[in-house]
Structure formats: C-alpha cells, structure tokens
Scaffold this motif. Structure first.
Motif, PDB file in Angstrom:
ATOM      1  N   TYR A 154       4.947  -1.175   1.078  1.00 41.33           N
ATOM      2  CA  TYR A 154       3.981  -2.134   1.551  1.00 41.33           C
ATOM      3  C   TYR A 154       4.161  -2.353   3.068  1.00 41.33           C
ATOM      4  O   TYR A 154       3.172  -2.189   3.859  1.00 41.33           O
ATOM      5  CB  TYR A 154       3.968  -3.305   0.717  1.00 41.33           C
ATOM      6  N   VAL A 158       2.463   0.928   4.352  1.00 33.60           N
ATOM      7  CA  VAL A 158       0.966   0.303   4.509  1.00 33.60           C
ATOM      8  C   VAL A 158       0.518  -0.533   5.508  1.00 33.60           C
ATOM      9  O   VAL A 158      -0.015  -0.077   6.646  1.00 33.60           O
ATOM     10  CB  VAL A 158       0.653  -0.324   3.211  1.00 33.60           C
TER      11      VAL A 158
ATOM     12  N   SER B  68      -8.656  -9.433  -7.588  1.00 32.46           N
ATOM     13  CA  SER B  68      -8.048  -8.854  -6.300  1.00 32.46           C
ATOM     14  C   SER B  68      -8.142  -9.748  -5.203  1.00 32.46           C
ATOM     15  O   SER B  68      -8.155  -9.563  -4.170  1.00 32.46           O
ATOM     16  CB  SER B  68      -8.454  -7.551  -6.011  1.00 32.46           C
ATOM     17  N   ALA B 257      -2.535  -1.459  -6.999  1.00 37.41           N
ATOM     18  CA  ALA B 257      -2.342  -2.459  -6.153  1.00 37.41           C
ATOM     19  C   ALA B 257      -1.227  -2.681  -5.378  1.00 37.41           C
ATOM     20  O   ALA B 257      -1.120  -3.348  -4.370  1.00 37.41           O
ATOM     21  CB  ALA B 257      -2.388  -3.909  -7.227  1.00 37.41           C
ATOM     22  N   SER B 260      -2.290  -2.265  -1.905  1.00 37.79           N
ATOM     23  CA  SER B 260      -3.106  -3.099  -1.253  1.00 37.79           C
ATOM     24  C   SER B 260      -2.845  -4.735  -1.649  1.00 37.79           C
ATOM     25  O   SER B 260      -2.965  -5.281  -0.769  1.00 37.79           O
ATOM     26  CB  SER B 260      -4.646  -2.675  -1.841  1.00 37.79           C
TER      27      SER B 260
END
Lengths: 319, 294
Positions: A154, A158, B68, B257, B260
């Motif tokens: 992450y 990301v 979410s 997930a 994100s």
C-alpha cells in the motif's frame, strides 16, 4: 573425512524427505476428505465413480498405493492436477524458479543487513542504539507476514507508486530491460520477507558476539594492541557467525511458509501462489506436490548450510 | 502462579520469614517490570474483548449501505466492500483468533509435555522421539498445515487440531531439555528406590520442575498459534462461518481492497501485532523475573 561428513548430512536429508513424503501420503489417504469427491460430482453413477477410483489407483490396498507413490516420486511424478489436466510436476516446476529467486534473495539481503546490525548492537551493548535494535528485533520477530506485505504494497506500491504491485516481470520487456524489470518487481516481496526474518538474525548475532567479545582470545588480541575494529571484525565476528549460520538453517521452513503468504499478496507466480490457487480449487495433488517440493527445497538448502558450516568451522567436519 | 510441593510457609508473622517460595520471588521481580505489567494488562484486555464481543458490537453479517467508507464516527474502523463494519469484524475476530490460539496451544502443550517428559525419563524413547521432533521441526510447516486443513475441511475444530499437530515439537524440545536436567537429581533416584512407579514419579516429582518452563511457552505458543491461524485464514482456510483476524484480511484480498481501502487491512493487522508483541514481551519479562537471583 570430508566425504563422510557430507555423507552423514546427505543421509539425514534423505531421511527428512522420506518422512515428509510418507506423512503426506498417509495424511491424504486417512483424512476424511475423500480424494475422489474432489474430482467427482456427488451425484455421478457408481460405475463412473469406480472408474475414477481405478484411474487414480485408489482402489488398491493402501500399502501397494504407498509403494507405487514412492516409485513414481523417484521418477519425478507427483500425480495429476485435479483441475488443470496437467502433471503436478509440470505445474510446479515452472513456478519453482520464482520461489527460489524470492526466498534466496531475501535470505542474502537479510544476512547482509542483519549481521552488521547485530555487530552494531553488540559493540554498543546497553547503549541507546543497542536498546533500539533490540526492541526493533523483538518487534520484527512478532510481525505477521501478510500484514507486512500489505503495508509495503500500500505504501510503496499504491501511495508512492515506486514499485509495481503484482506479478514478477513486465511481460513486454526483453533482454537487459527484462532483468531490470524482474528486480523492480522483486523489491517489495523480497523486502517483506527480509523484515520478518531480520529479527532473529540480529538478535542471535548480538548475543553470540557479546559472548565472543568476553572470550580470552579477544582479551589477548586487545592486549597485543590489535585495533578495536579489527578485534571485532577479524576475531570475534568470525566465531559469532557460526551460530548465525545455524539460524539460517532453522529458519528455512519458516522462510518458505512466509514465501507462500508473500506470493499470495503480490500475485507472484511462484509455488506459494500456486498453493493459494489450489486451495481455492481444492486441488489436493497440487497442494501435496507443493509441500513435497518445498520440503525438498528446505532439505537441499539445509544441506548447503551444513556444508558451508563445515567450511567455516573445521571442528564440525569431524563430528 | 505455580504451586510448589513444599509445605506452605506460614504468613502469620510469628517467625522471621525464611526464603520466599520461587513463585513468589518471581512475582515480586515481575511486578517491578513496567513492560511486563503493561503486556499482561494488554493481553487481559484482549481476552475481555474476546469474551464480551456481543456486548461491544453486533455480529457482522449481510450487506450494508455504506460500502468501502473510510473510518468515521459512525464506523470507527471504516467499512468493507460489502458495507460491513470493520470494527465489528475485528472485535468478533478477536474471539475466534484467541479461541483457536488458546485451544491449539493448550493441546500442543499437553502433547509436547507428554513427549518431552517421556523422552527425558524413558531413555529408550529418547532417540526415536528426538528424531521425530527434529524431522518435524525441519519441515516447512505452513504448506503442510495448508494441505491438512484443506483435506479436513475448514472449521474452527480443524484449525485447532492442525495447528496443535504441528506446534508441539517445539514445546517437546524445551520440556525435554528441562526434564533432562531434573532426571539425574538425587530425589528422583530416591523416589525410584522407595519403589515409586514411573507414572507417580513423573507426576509428583518431574512435572512440578518442568511446569515453570512451560509457563513461558504457553504465552509464546499461543501467539504463534494465533499467527498460524491468521496465515491459514488469510489463504482461505479459515472457518467460513465466523470471523477471525486472518479472515478479514482474506476477504480484503479477495475484494481487491488491499490496494484501495487501507483501513480494512490495517486494523486487523494491528490487532495481530499488539497480541504477538504483548505475548513476546510478557514471556521475556517472565523469564527475566524467574532468572533473577539475588
């Protein structure tokens, strides 16, 4: 003498492998999960069921099946995948290089980073750097592999976008660019495994080096006027390295377990990802084959560690 | 903590108190270690959360309308891809994760204790048991657990048995080395001379000496079992009808997930980390306290 040393280790490796193979064989046959149910529809006819049993050789006595299984293993045959109509060996051997790249690179990086950190802590024992390294080491030992993997993915994949987050290589790259892309994809999965392994290396190096620094030969070297740096690195570290080599051997099983979890997160196409996919599809032959293959990898790596140990410490060769 | 077989020391204050019992000395030393106390309190809190889960949050099931969502006042830990409250998942996950961890480690310790003591006391068993332990320890355990759990079918019971089945060798090794130090002591020979049966000697004289060492491994084995459960559940081998910390991560992985919604993975990860760090520090503090000799 050297040959005998290697022979004994080889024998032990083979024994471990035989144990692994035997345990899995009997677990698979004796557990409630009927292997045929996994390939068969529950409402198929009795004849079809019998034919399937015969095809997979499941209608013969257990011991005959066992001998047959061993014979096939010797020929490198791990059975057929239930889901992909391919031999398990073929499915897995294609994946093995990726797992080896991931595990071995993470081990090398761990040693390169871990040993100096351990030396740093030991030479500044009880100071704040030492405290910090100790707390860090204990925390690192408590890390859950997927948590670390997800966190790195992450943050660096990301949020910052520095590294790709899935796969092992850019399929379009060729030549030198392909090698570079492979390394680029390797960074995050490798780093995840380094972080979870680092703790035990650092803490072991620290405690063994602290012990070594209290030994007589260190006092003698100091008295002779050898520079402090040389005393630590040339005399004490060499001896403290030996138990750290043992850690490498002990951690191999855990390392391959960690690789399974890491590959799952990064969709890294190794054995671990194959295991994850096989779990979803209840493909037992692949799961069994993957375990046998990883056990073999651990045995071989252990053998190499033992031989390396023999080179580092002449005393072991005669044992 | 541990009961000793020594006669209880009178606390009436009539006599100058002789040496306090080892258990009491350990406790006195342990009490002075803030890190150890903090870890113990953390573990007790986690146990309370596990027990009182129904009082803290409703069982997460079905579909919610807020999908979410990042953490907010209404959903402290945010919501997942199908609108379930992550806080409720973590709270209920504590229950299954701790239950599997504690049961698996209890089972592993019983097996490890039996094997370790048997290996130390019955000389003839030592070599075969030692080889068995060495072989089990050198195998990659996680892939083996995956195979067995997949075959047996995922459920809480499967997880407990599978984890225990592959965690006892470490306990056995610790127990054996401790028991080996006790077996040659004169009081064991004396017990043999007076005609005590092996079972009686082991129960009355060997086990009390081994138990304090096992005290450390209870905590460590439990935290390792929690990690094993989380790993198996993360790969999709958790109990499909209940929540554990690993299951939350598995669902996040499946719904994509990971890349994100950071909150779906951060909080269960933190829960695992807190538990394991507390367990490790507690065992370090306990060891320090036990080794503290004035």
């Amino acid at each position: 003498m050297r040959l005998k040393f290697i022979g004994v280790r080889l024998l032990r490796g083979l024994l471990t492998l035989w144990f692994a193979v035997t345990v899995t064989f009997f677990l698979v046959r004796l557990l409630p999960g009927d292997p045929v149910l996994a390939v068969a529809d529950p409402n198929m006819t009795e004849e079809l069921r019998a034919k399937l049993l015969a095809d997979f050789g499941l209608d013969r006595p257990l011991f005959v099946q066992y001998l047959d299984y061993l014979r096939q293993l010797f020929q490198g045959n791990l059975g057929m995948s239930f889901r992909q109509s391919l031999p398990v060996t073929e499915v897995l051997l294609e994946r093995l290089p990726w797992t080896l790249i991931l595990t071995m690179s993470s081990m090398v990086v761990t040693v390169i980073v871990g040993i100096p950190l351990g030396v740093l802590a030991a030479t500044r024992a009880k100071g704040w750097i030492d405290r910090l390294i100790q707390v860090g080491g204990i925390t690192a030992q408590s890390l859950f592999v997927p948590s670390v993997g997800i966190f790195l993915l992450y943050t660096f994949g990301v949020l910052l976008g520095w590294f790709p987050i899935g796969g092992a290589i850019d399929p379009d790259a060729t030549g030198f660019a392909a090698t570079l892309s492979m390394l680029h994809y390797l960074v995050l999965p490798c780093l995840s495994l380094v972080l979870v392994q680092l703790g035990s290396y650092v803490l072991t190096m620290r405690s063994t080096l602290m012990e070594a620094l209290g030994d007589d030969y260190v006092a003698l070297a100091k008295a002779k006027g050898v520079k402090p740096r040389a005393v630590v690195w040339k005399h004490a570290v060499r001896n403290a390295l030996l138990p750290t080599t043992t850690i490498a051997g002990l951690q191999l099983g855990m390392l391959f377990g960690g690789a399974v979890l890491t590959e799952t997160i990064y969709a890294y196409p190794g054995i671990g990802r194959a295991i994850y996919e096989a779990v979803g599809q209840m493909d037992f032959p692949v799961l069994q084959g993957a375990f046998v293959l990883l056990a073999a990898a651990v045995v071989v790596a252990n053998l190499l560690t033992d031989i390396a140990y023999g080179f580092l410490d002449p005393r072991v060769r005669t044992a | 903590m541990t009961e000793t077989t020594a006669p209880a020391i009178s606390t009436s204050g009539l006599s100058a108190e002789p040496d306090p019992t080892p258990a009491r000395r350990t406790w006195a030393a342990f009490r002075r270690n803030p890190l150890g106390i903090a870890s113990a309190v953390t573990l007790v809190l986690l146990i309370l959360v596990a027990i009182c889960a129904p009082l803290i949050a409703p069982f997460p099931e079905g579909y919610g309308t807020d999908t979410s969502q990042p953490p907010s006042a209404a959903h402290w830990f945010g919501t997942d891809a199908i609108g379930q409250d992550v806080f409720a998942q973590v709270v209920w996950g504590t229950r299954v994760s701790m239950m599997v961890g504690v049961s698996a480690s209890a089972l592993a310790i019983v097996i490890g204790l039996l094997v370790g003591v048997a290996a130390a006391y019955f000389r003839r068993l030592d070599t075969p048991l030692g080889i068995l332990v060495d072989l089990s320890l050198s195998l990659p355990v996680l892939p083996l657990m995956i195979l067995v759990a997949a075959l047996a079918g995922p459920s809480v019971r499967t997880l407990v048995v599978v984890i225990a089945l592959f965690s006892w060798p470490e306990v056995a090794r610790v127990v054996r080395s401790q028991a080996l130090a006790i077996v040659p002591l004169p009081y064991i020979s004396a017990a043999r001379v007076v005609g005590g049966s092996a079972l009686w000697i082991i129960r009355k004289h060997l086990l009390p000496g081994v138990i304090p060492v096992v005290g450390v491994s209870v905590v460590l084995t439990t935290s390792r079992a929690v990690l094993s459960e989380a790993g198996l559940a993360f790969l999709g081998l958790g109990d499909p009808n209940s929540w554990s910390w690993g299951t939350i991560l598995h669902k996040a992985q499946q719904s994509g997930a990971l890349a994100s919604a950071w909150w779906t993975t951060l909080f269960p990860s933190l829960a695992i980390l807190v538990l394991v760090v507390a367990a490790t520090l507690l065992s370090v503090a306990y060891n320090d306290a036990r080794n503290h000799r004035r």
